[in-house]
Scaffold this motif. Sequence first.
Motif, PDB file in Angstrom:
ATOM      1  N   MET A 297       5.209  -5.923  -1.081  1.00  9.22           N
ATOM      2  CA  MET A 297       4.418  -7.155  -1.123  1.00  9.22           C
ATOM      3  C   MET A 297       3.925  -7.460  -2.534  1.00  9.22           C
ATOM      4  O   MET A 297       3.866  -8.626  -2.933  1.00  9.22           O
ATOM      5  N   PHE A 298       3.583  -6.424  -3.284  1.00  6.99           N
ATOM      6  CA  PHE A 298       3.155  -6.676  -4.665  1.00  6.99           C
ATOM      7  C   PHE A 298       4.318  -7.222  -5.491  1.00  6.99           C
ATOM      8  O   PHE A 298       4.150  -8.145  -6.292  1.00  6.99           O
ATOM      9  N   TYR A 299       5.517  -6.659  -5.301  1.00 11.58           N
ATOM     10  CA  TYR A 299       6.689  -7.166  -6.028  1.00 11.58           C
ATOM     11  C   TYR A 299       6.932  -8.634  -5.691  1.00 11.58           C
ATOM     12  O   TYR A 299       7.157  -9.470  -6.585  1.00 11.58           O
ATOM     13  N   LEU A 300       6.886  -8.965  -4.398  1.00 12.86           N
ATOM     14  CA  LEU A 300       7.148 -10.339  -3.979  1.00 12.86           C
ATOM     15  C   LEU A 300       6.110 -11.304  -4.548  1.00 12.86           C
ATOM     16  O   LEU A 300       6.436 -12.432  -4.942  1.00 12.86           O
ATOM     17  N   TRP A 301       4.864 -10.859  -4.597  1.00 11.50           N
ATOM     18  CA  TRP A 301       3.819 -11.719  -5.153  1.00 11.50           C
ATOM     19  C   TRP A 301       3.969 -11.844  -6.672  1.00 11.50           C
ATOM     20  O   TRP A 301       4.014 -12.941  -7.220  1.00 11.50           O
ATOM     21  N   CYS A 305       6.312 -15.100  -6.043  1.00 10.58           N
ATOM     22  CA  CYS A 305       5.437 -16.127  -5.480  1.00 10.58           C
ATOM     23  C   CYS A 305       4.222 -16.504  -6.329  1.00 10.58           C
ATOM     24  O   CYS A 305       3.657 -17.586  -6.129  1.00 10.58           O
ATOM     25  N   LYS A 306       3.830 -15.638  -7.233  1.00  7.22           N
ATOM     26  CA  LYS A 306       2.580 -15.893  -7.968  1.00  7.22           C
ATOM     27  C   LYS A 306       2.623 -17.225  -8.726  1.00  7.22           C
ATOM     28  O   LYS A 306       1.683 -18.022  -8.672  1.00  7.22           O
ATOM     29  N   ASN A 311       2.993 -23.984  -4.002  1.00  7.20           N
ATOM     30  CA  ASN A 311       4.056 -24.913  -4.388  1.00  7.20           C
ATOM     31  C   ASN A 311       5.381 -24.402  -3.815  1.00  7.20           C
ATOM     32  O   ASN A 311       6.363 -24.257  -4.513  1.00  7.20           O
ATOM     33  N   GLY A 312       5.350 -24.110  -2.523  1.00 11.75           N
ATOM     34  CA  GLY A 312       6.550 -23.595  -1.880  1.00 11.75           C
ATOM     35  C   GLY A 312       6.519 -22.108  -1.648  1.00 11.75           C
ATOM     36  O   GLY A 312       7.454 -21.545  -1.089  1.00 11.75           O
TER      37      GLY A 312
END
Length: 350
Positions: A297-301, A305-306, A311-312
Motif C-alpha cells: 500500500m505504501f508503494y501504491l500511494w 497515487c500520491k 484526480n483519478g
Amino acid sequence: MFENNAVIDEQKNKNTGNPSYYQNILFGAPGTGKSFKIDDPEKGYGLKDVDESRKFRTTFHPDYDYAQFVGAYKPKKEGEKITYSFVPQVFAKAYAAAWKLYLQRDSRLRGNDDKNGDNDSGKDIQVYLVIEEINRGNCAQIFGDIFQLLDRDGDDFSQYSIDADCDFATWLKEDSILKTVWNEYETKVGDGKLKLPPNLNILATMNTSDQSLFPMDSAFKRRFDWEYVPISFEGKDAAKYQIDIDGSQYSWQKFVEIVNEKILTLTESEDKQLGEFFIKPDSGDIISKDRFLGKVMFYLWNEVCKDEHKNGSFFRAKINDKEDFFTFQDLYKNKDLLKQFMDELLAPKT
C-alpha cells in the motif's frame, strides 16, 4: 529458450551464427522474478547449479563507481608498515576467472588435437558476472573504458582491446589466478591489454519503474540483448498467496490483476505495475496486514497515487456512507479503512 544448467551448445551456435555468450539485461516491473530467472535451472539461465567459483554478483547503486566495480590501489597494514596494493573487485575477479578457464581448456584441447572437443560442451568454463539493478548506477562512470570491451567479434571475443590501468595490469600478471597461464594470455591478448573472452557472460536486471535514476544512453543499450520478464502467476507459488486483513483473506493474484489495470489506466504506463513476487508471505502463503500495508500500500500511494490524489486516484472507499478519497496516513487513523478498501476493490462486478 534456455538450456538446463546454462549449457551452451557451441556447435549449434556456430551453425546458426548466434553468440555463445550471454550479454543480456532482464527488465520488467518490480517483483517479476528477474533475479530468480537468472538462477532457475528449468526456465532460466541455471546459475543455481553453477559452481560458486564461476559466478560473481554485484548490485549497482548511485554511489557505485569504477573502483568498486573493477578494483583500486589501497593501503594495507602489515605489522608496523603500511603497504599499498591493487585490491580486485567483482569485474576483475570474473575477468581473471574466465580467462584462466578458457585458456586452460584451449590448451587442453590443443594438446589432444581436439579429439575430445565433441564431448566437451564448454559448460564448465562458463563464467557469469551478474549485475543487479544495473540502472540504479551511473553505467558510463562505472564501466569507464571497459564499455568498449562490450562489442564482440565473430568469435565472441571483444572486438577491440583496451589498455588496462597499470595497477590492474600488474595484478593480472603477478597476483591473479592468471599468472599460472600468463604466457598464453599474453599471446592471446597482450601484456597490459584487456579483452573479454567468449566464456564471460554478463547478466543484469532492471526494474522498469526505476529507469529515471540514471538513464542509459543508446550506445550502452545496444551492446546488450534485452529480455522482458512479464508479470505472470501461471504455475507459480505466488498464485496461492492470501492477504490477511483482520481475519478476512483476499487473493493476492486477484488484487494484483485488478490494481495493475488501475495503474495502467492512471499512469498510461506499465512501469509501475506490481509483479507477482513483489511481496513474500510472512509464513506459508499468508501475507500479514502490517506487511501488506508497509510494502504494497505504501508503494501504491508513494509511486502511483500520491501525485494523482483526488484526480483519478484509486485510493478511495466508502467513508461515512460516502465514497471519498483517502491518503496513506488515513489507513493508520481508521483501522477499518483497509478492509473497506479491499472489499470494494475486489467485489464482484455487477
